[in-house]
Structure formats: structure tokens, C-alpha cells
Enzyme design. Structure first.
Site, mmCIF file in Angstrom:
data_model
loop_
_atom_site.group_PDB
_atom_site.id
_atom_site.type_symbol
_atom_site.label_atom_id
_atom_site.label_comp_id
_atom_site.label_asym_id
_atom_site.label_seq_id
_atom_site.Cartn_x
_atom_site.Cartn_y
_atom_site.Cartn_z
ATOM 1 N N GLY A 72 125.756 -18.804 70.922
ATOM 2 C CA GLY A 72 126.062 -20.158 70.489
ATOM 3 C C GLY A 72 127.532 -20.514 70.676
ATOM 4 N N THR A 73 128.401 -19.575 70.396
ATOM 5 C CA THR A 73 129.842 -19.845 70.495
ATOM 6 C C THR A 73 130.225 -20.191 71.932
ATOM 7 O OG1 THR A 73 130.236 -18.336 68.663
ATOM 8 C CG2 THR A 73 132.130 -18.859 70.052
ATOM 9 N N ASN A 154 124.928 -25.223 59.107
ATOM 10 C CA ASN A 154 124.640 -23.828 58.765
ATOM 11 C C ASN A 154 125.008 -23.496 57.319
ATOM 12 O OD1 ASN A 154 127.165 -24.333 60.330
ATOM 13 N ND2 ASN A 154 127.703 -22.321 59.508
ATOM 14 N N GLN A 182 121.008 -23.800 64.519
ATOM 15 C CA GLN A 182 120.178 -23.498 63.338
ATOM 16 C C GLN A 182 118.760 -24.066 63.438
ATOM 17 O OE1 GLN A 182 120.913 -21.549 60.784
ATOM 18 N NE2 GLN A 182 123.015 -21.136 61.399
ATOM 19 N N SER A 202 121.326 -20.161 70.229
ATOM 20 C CA SER A 202 121.734 -18.757 70.157
ATOM 21 C C SER A 202 120.519 -17.933 69.733
ATOM 22 C CB SER A 202 122.862 -18.613 69.132
ATOM 23 O OG SER A 202 123.384 -17.317 69.146
ATOM 24 N N HIS A 204 119.738 -14.973 68.573
ATOM 25 C CA HIS A 204 119.571 -14.128 67.380
ATOM 26 C C HIS A 204 119.290 -14.932 66.121
ATOM 27 C CE1 HIS A 204 123.566 -14.607 65.316
ATOM 28 N NE2 HIS A 204 123.942 -14.978 66.529
ATOM 29 N N THR A 240 126.578 -11.718 86.438
ATOM 30 C CA THR A 240 125.185 -11.298 86.610
ATOM 31 C C THR A 240 124.366 -11.683 85.380
ATOM 32 O OG1 THR A 240 125.926 -9.453 87.936
ATOM 33 C CG2 THR A 240 123.696 -9.285 87.015
ATOM 34 N N CYS A 328 130.604 -16.041 59.642
ATOM 35 C CA CYS A 328 131.763 -15.797 60.497
ATOM 36 C C CYS A 328 133.064 -15.922 59.736
ATOM 37 C CB CYS A 328 131.776 -16.801 61.646
ATOM 38 S SG CYS A 328 130.156 -17.209 62.240
HETATM 39 N N1 PLP Z 1 126.805 -23.020 65.637
HETATM 40 C C1 PLP Z 1 126.186 -22.866 64.460
HETATM 41 C C2 PLP Z 1 125.669 -24.071 63.728
HETATM 42 C C3 PLP Z 1 126.019 -21.580 63.928
HETATM 43 O O1 PLP Z 1 125.401 -21.438 62.756
HETATM 44 C C4 PLP Z 1 126.515 -20.464 64.660
HETATM 45 C C5 PLP Z 1 126.414 -19.099 64.084
HETATM 46 O O2 PLP Z 1 126.457 -18.915 62.897
HETATM 47 C C6 PLP Z 1 127.139 -20.691 65.895
HETATM 48 C C7 PLP Z 1 127.265 -21.981 66.350
HETATM 49 C C8 PLP Z 1 127.670 -19.565 66.710
HETATM 50 O O3 PLP Z 1 126.633 -18.771 67.215
HETATM 51 P P1 PLP Z 1 126.896 -17.261 67.684
HETATM 52 O O4 PLP Z 1 127.556 -16.568 66.512
HETATM 53 O O5 PLP Z 1 125.569 -16.734 68.003
HETATM 54 O O6 PLP Z 1 127.815 -17.326 68.842
#
Ligand code: PLP
Length: 388
Positions: A72-73, A154, A182, A202, A204, A240, A328
Site C-alpha cells: 500500500g505504501t 484505518n 482497508q 495491499s 496483507h 522482476t 505504523c
Molecule cells: N493506507 C492505509 C489506509 C493503511 O491502513 C495502510 C496500512 O496500514 C497503508 C496505506 C500502507 O500499507 P502497507 O503497510 O501495506 O504498505
């Protein structure tokens, strides 16, 4: 971990065994590089294309509109920096609109961009952490090159009116990015119905694996690549492709979507039970985020005068895993920018706790949570002068 009660599904989710099953052959016998011309490469390439097609069906888009990232980041970084750079190169301006409650993967990127020549408007939010389509429209300028609004928050679970905002922006031809990290398995991801141009995911977060995400980019949207060094993914993201992870993402997304109606139906009463019982038994607790217009399974509270992190550490001691706000930023002593933007009382800011239910959560988990949290809150209250 069998007796451990996991209530942190916004932070991450356990990998579904069906996802592991889909992934494993690509770690063993199917190891080819999809760019190779020989048969090992072709097999990997075919798996990659099949995964793209599966994902495209869920998102209601074309397989060529998907870019795989590390999560996601990276998807958020690519969307914001990639569109802004491409728009600026076309002389279209430097104004970006977002909200004051975005995840740090958007918020911090935009703060950085604001220090490097972009003009960013962070829209204020209501008491629940939401923005309206009208606010977005009112903030638009002739030089607005991008709008980024998260689908579901989140930290507090509240939902934004994405389809409505998207419809307004579509008319005005302003690119619209949505952090939907989310959402999978809980909300619709149909990018046509949502009127979005870029969408971050993302794996996971939806019972997939860590280290893989994707960015949907509508065909007409200009995007400047942020990773150079190879021709993969139509030159938009070099490197890759991690075929095993991509196959796993596609399987996880397919399952999340197929089971979405059932999952939501199971989670909603559990969520509402947690909210009702915690508000009933813990006098310090106030719900953060909207009572109903929020993610199914997501509950979050701000406890007046109590320390959320120490409560969560004690909850862990009795076998319940949960977080404060964003995983995070755990360990930071700063209050959450989300709660501050929502105008939460200062004496509640350090009392942030979040219990997010998932596919395996049961009424018994809820009973144990309420029982232990109530007892711990009582103990913590008694330790605070003038509060006990
Ligand atoms: N955006 C939102 C709303 C999230 O909740 C998160 C992770 O908590 C992210 C972005 C970032 O995702 P990742 O940690 O998988 O890079």
C-alpha cells in the site's frame, strides 16, 4: 498462538490457507522470470496474466490498468508522485487536494511534496473523520492536478463518499486517487461505480501476504514511473514481477470478493455488540469514528484520562492483541493526527484503542474482550489519582 485472540485486522490479517496453496508452486517448480522467452518464463508469464485477469474482474477494469507494487505504501507513493510529476510536466499546475486524516503513506508524502513546490490543501474533517463531496468541489482550483481521499479510515473506520466525490471530479476531469487499503472483502472495489482513477491496495490486509500491493491506474491518466531500471509492467514499475506474490494477491482478492457479503453479514452484529458493550461498561470510553457509516468489524475508542498503550500491553498479557491507532505509528508519544483533526478532546488523545474483528472472530472473542477490557480499565482507573 491458538488461544491468542487477534483483534487487529486493520494492521494485518492472517494468510488464508487457500492463498498459501495457490502461492507455493511458484516458490518451487514454477520459478521462471515472466520476462524470459523460454518455457519456464512463459509459464510464469501466463500465471501473471491470469492473475491480472482475476483482479481486473474484481475491480471491473482492464488487466493492463494494474501495476503491482510492494504494498500500500508504494502504491500511494506512486499514485501521488507519479500523477503529480506527469501533470506538472504537462504544465497543468501544482495544486493537490487531500484530507487531514489520510494514512501516513499519503499524508507524509503530500507533506514532503508541499515542501518541494506543490501546493497541498488538507481538507478538514467532521467529528467522525469524514469529508463531503461539496468540500472537495469548493477546494478545487483551475490548477488542481490531483485529489486523494481515503475510502475507509484505518484508525477510526469511517467511510468517505467516494463514488459521489468521484462523479464530481470526473465531470471536471481532475484525476482522483483513493487509498482503498482497508476496503477489500468489506466494501465494493468496482472502480467504475466508484468513479476513481487510481486505487491503492495491499494484499496483507485481505488475508494475502505481505510485500505485494497494487495500484489501479485508469488508462487515460498520465503517470510518471517512480522506479526505473527495467521495462516490466509497461515501463510503469521496473523490477522482476514477484509472480508468487502476485498469484497470491489475485487469489486473496478473488476470495475476499466472493465471500464479502457473508463476511459483512457476520461482522456487523459483532462490531455493533463490541461498540454497545464497551460504551456501556467503560464510562471513560467514547466511540471514535461514525457509529454506523464505518467498516464492518472496525471499532475504535478514545478513553478519557486513561493510557491506551498501557491498556493494550495489559490486554496482550491476557492473550488479546489489538492496537491504538495506526500500527505504523505505535510507540510514538504524539497523539494521532486523525483524532486531532476530528477535534477529539485533549484528555482522550492518549487513550486511543482499536479492536478490529476479522473472518475468524467469534462472539466468544467479543465476550473475552469486553470482560478483560472492563476489568483492566477499572484497574488503570484506580491507579490514577482523583480518578479511582
Ligand atoms: N493506507 C492505509 C489506509 C493503511 O491502513 C495502510 C496500512 O496500514 C497503508 C496505506 C500502507 O500499507 P502497507 O503497510 O501495506 O504498505
Amino acid at each position: 498462538m491458538t488461544d491468542f485472540i487477534y483483534l487487529d485486522h486493520s494492521a494485518t490479517t492472517p494468510t488464508d490457507p487457500r492463498v498459501v496453496e495457490a502461492l507455493l508452486p511458484f516458490l518451487t517448480e514454477l520459478y521462471g522470470n515472466p520476462s524470459s522467452l523460454h518455457s519456464a518464463g512463459k509459464t510464469a508469464g501466463a500465471a501473471l496474466e491470469a492473475a491480472r485477469a482475476t483482479i481486473a474482474r474484481v475491480l471491473n477494469c482492464s488487466p493492463t490498468e494494474l501495476i503491482f507494487t510492494s504494498g500500500g505504501t508504494e502504491s500511494d507513493n506512486l499514485a501521488l508522485r507519479g500523477v503529480a510529476a506527469a501533470q506538472q510536466a504537462r504544465g497543468r499546475g501544482a495544486h493537490i487536494i487531500s484530507t487531514a486524516v489520510e494514512h501516513h503513506a499519503v499524508y507524509d508524502v503530500l507533506k514532503d511534496m508541499a515542501e518541494h513546490g506543490f501546493d497541498v490543501t488538507f481538507l478538514p474533517v467532521d467529528q467522525y473523520g469524514r469529508v463531503t463531496a461539496q468540500q472537495v468541489i469548493d477546494a478545487l482550483r483551475a490548477d488542481t492536478i490531483l485529489v486523494s481521499v481515503m475510502y475507509a479510515n484505518n484508525e477510526v473506520g469511517s467511510l468517505n463518499p467516494i463514488a459521489e466525490i468521484g462523479a464530481e471530479l470526473r465531470q471536471r476531469r481532475v484525476p482522483f486517487h483513493v487509498d482503498a487499503v482497508q476496503a477489500p472483502g468489506l466494501l465494493s472495489l468496482d472502480v467504475q461505480a466508484l468513479n476513481v482513477d487510481l486505487l491503492s491496495l495491499s494484499a496483507h490486509k485481505f488475508y494475502g501476504v505481505k510485500g505485494i500491493g497494487l495500484l489501479y491506474v485508469r488508462r487515460a491518466i498520465p503517470l510518471q514511473p517512480q522506479l526505473l531500471g527495467g521495462t516490466q509492467q509497461a515501463h510503469r514499475r521496473a523490477g522482476t514481477e514477484p509472480v508468487a506474490l502476485i498469484v497470491a494477491l489475485a487469489r486473496a482478492l478473488e476470495l475476499a470478493e466472493a465471500e464479502r457479503t457473508d463476511t459483512v453479514a457476520r461482522l456487523l452484529p459483532l462490531r455493533d455488540d463490541v461498540i454497545r458493550r464497551i460504551l456501556e461498561t467503560i464510562p471513560e470510553a467514547a466511540l471514535t469514528g461514525h457509529p454506523t457509516d464505518r467498516l464492518p468489524g472496525h471499532t475504535s475508542f478514545a478513553l478519557r484520562g486513561l493510557n491506551g498503550d498501557s491498556l493494550l500491553l495489559d490486554l496482550n498479557e491476557v492473550g488479546i492483541g489489538a492496537s491504538g491507532g495506526s500500527a505504523c505509528t505505535t510507540g510514538q508519544q504524539e497523539p494521532s493526527h486523525v483524532l486531532v483533526a476530528m477535534g477529539v478532546d485533549p484528555d482522550r488523545l492518549m487513550g486511543q484503542v482499536r479492536f478490529v474483528l476479522g473472518k475468524h472472530s467469534t462472539p466468544e472473542h467479543v465476550d473475552k474482550l469486553v470482560y478483560h477490557l472492563t476489568a483492566l480499565a477499572q484497574r488503570h482507573r484506580a491507579m490514577i489519582p482523583n480518578m479511582g
